[in-house]
Write a protein that holds these residues in place. Structure first.
Motif, PDB file in Angstrom:
ATOM      1  N   GLY A   1       0.843  -1.102   0.002  1.00 17.44           N
ATOM      2  CA  GLY A   1      -0.060  -0.010   0.027  1.00 17.44           C
ATOM      3  C   GLY A   1       0.745   1.376   0.062  1.00 17.44           C
ATOM      4  N   LEU A   2       0.199   2.330   0.004  1.00 15.88           N
ATOM      5  CA  LEU A   2       0.922   3.813   0.131  1.00 15.88           C
ATOM      6  C   LEU A   2       1.851   3.816   1.438  1.00 15.88           C
ATOM      7  CD1 LEU A   2       1.113   6.646  -1.213  1.00 15.88           C
ATOM      8  CD2 LEU A   2      -0.892   7.216   0.594  1.00 15.88           C
ATOM      9  N   VAL A   3       2.928   3.994   1.099  1.00 17.17           N
ATOM     10  CA  VAL A   3       4.018   4.058   2.172  1.00 17.17           C
ATOM     11  C   VAL A   3       4.531   5.358   2.624  1.00 17.17           C
ATOM     12  CG1 VAL A   3       6.143   3.591   0.847  1.00 17.17           C
ATOM     13  CG2 VAL A   3       5.998   2.472   3.173  1.00 17.17           C
ATOM     14  N   ARG A   4       4.247   6.193   1.573  1.00 17.91           N
ATOM     15  CA  ARG A   4       5.118   7.602   1.701  1.00 17.91           C
ATOM     16  C   ARG A   4       4.226   8.745   1.040  1.00 17.91           C
ATOM     17  NH1 ARG A   4       7.259  11.608   3.947  1.00 17.91           N
ATOM     18  NH2 ARG A   4       9.631  11.945   4.380  1.00 17.91           N
ATOM     19  N   VAL A   5       4.107   9.698   1.679  1.00 13.59           N
ATOM     20  CA  VAL A   5       3.694  10.937   1.014  1.00 13.59           C
ATOM     21  C   VAL A   5       4.595  12.120   1.631  1.00 13.59           C
ATOM     22  CG1 VAL A   5       1.830  12.901   0.845  1.00 13.59           C
ATOM     23  CG2 VAL A   5       1.265  10.400   1.074  1.00 13.59           C
ATOM     24  N   ALA A   6       5.528  12.632   0.453  1.00 12.08           N
ATOM     25  CA  ALA A   6       6.529  13.734   0.999  1.00 12.08           C
ATOM     26  C   ALA A   6       5.962  15.212   0.423  1.00 12.08           C
ATOM     27  CB  ALA A   6       7.776  13.205   0.459  1.00 12.08           C
TER      28      ALA A   6
END
Length: 203
Positions: free
Chosen positions: A61-66
């Protein structure tokens, strides 16, 4: 090699690259890597009211939003060390994430329905981050409120650290957490981004 042949090769190398062809080749590379199980980390970037966002996903799944101020290249380099060096720009895997974020920023979505990979956080920090989506859209809670929510009223400072190190800002809404005195507190994307998100939800 004679001069004429050399000139033709040089001219060919200087010819403009077909952007559509490159795009098709890259999509094929994405598909082949995914099919072979070689795409451990997919990423893309999207524009938003809080600047360009880097979106990163693993098969879980989504692991990082930067945010841009975090230096996207540095974020990817860190993930290469912590998760896997098999990284590829692969927007297709993140289409749903990008779509839900767009709905959120345009006021058509109040919560996210995404698979998340929380492996970048451990222990108490992950516990806090798991509970943050319980804070309703358009509302805020204090660090103390969140400490009580997770069953450890004395861990106010640790809650602040968990919010400050949240690898999935926006989707896991740490922007809804304020200091106990009601002031904004820190935010990984900067206070201007935190203010923008709170104003967006208040509207």
């Amino acid at each position: 090699m004679n001069d004429t042949r050399s000139d033709k090769i040089t001219e060919h190398l200087r010819a403009p690259v077909d952007a559509d062809l490159l795009a098709r080749l890259h999509r094929r590379l994405e598909d082949d890597a995914a099919e072979a199980g070689l795409l451990d980390i997919a990423f893309t970037t999207v524009d938003s009211p809080v600047g360009e966002l880097l979106l990163v996903a693993t098969p879980r799944g989504l692991v990082r939003v930067a945010f841009a101020n975090e230096n996207h290249e540095q974020v990817l380099e860190t993930l290469a060390h912590k998760v896997s060096p098999r990284i590829l720009r692969a927007p297709k895997r993140l289409d749903v994430v990008a779509h839900e974020l767009d709905e959120y920023f345009t006021g058509h979505r109040r919560s996210f329905d995404l698979d998340l990979d929380l492996s970048l956080s451990r222990g108490f920090r992950q516990l806090v981050q798991r509970h943050l989506p319980e804070i309703d859209y358009g509302t805020t809670r204090s660090y103390r409120d969140v400490a009580e929510l997770v069953g450890n009223p004395q861990a106010v400072r640790a809650v602040g650290t968990a919010c400050a190190t949240n690898p999935l800002p926006i989707v896991v809404p740490c922007h809804r957490v304020l200091r106990t005195d009601g002031t904004l507190g820190g935010y990984i994307g900067g206070l201007a981004a935190k203010t923008t998100l709170l104003e967006l939800e208040a509207a």
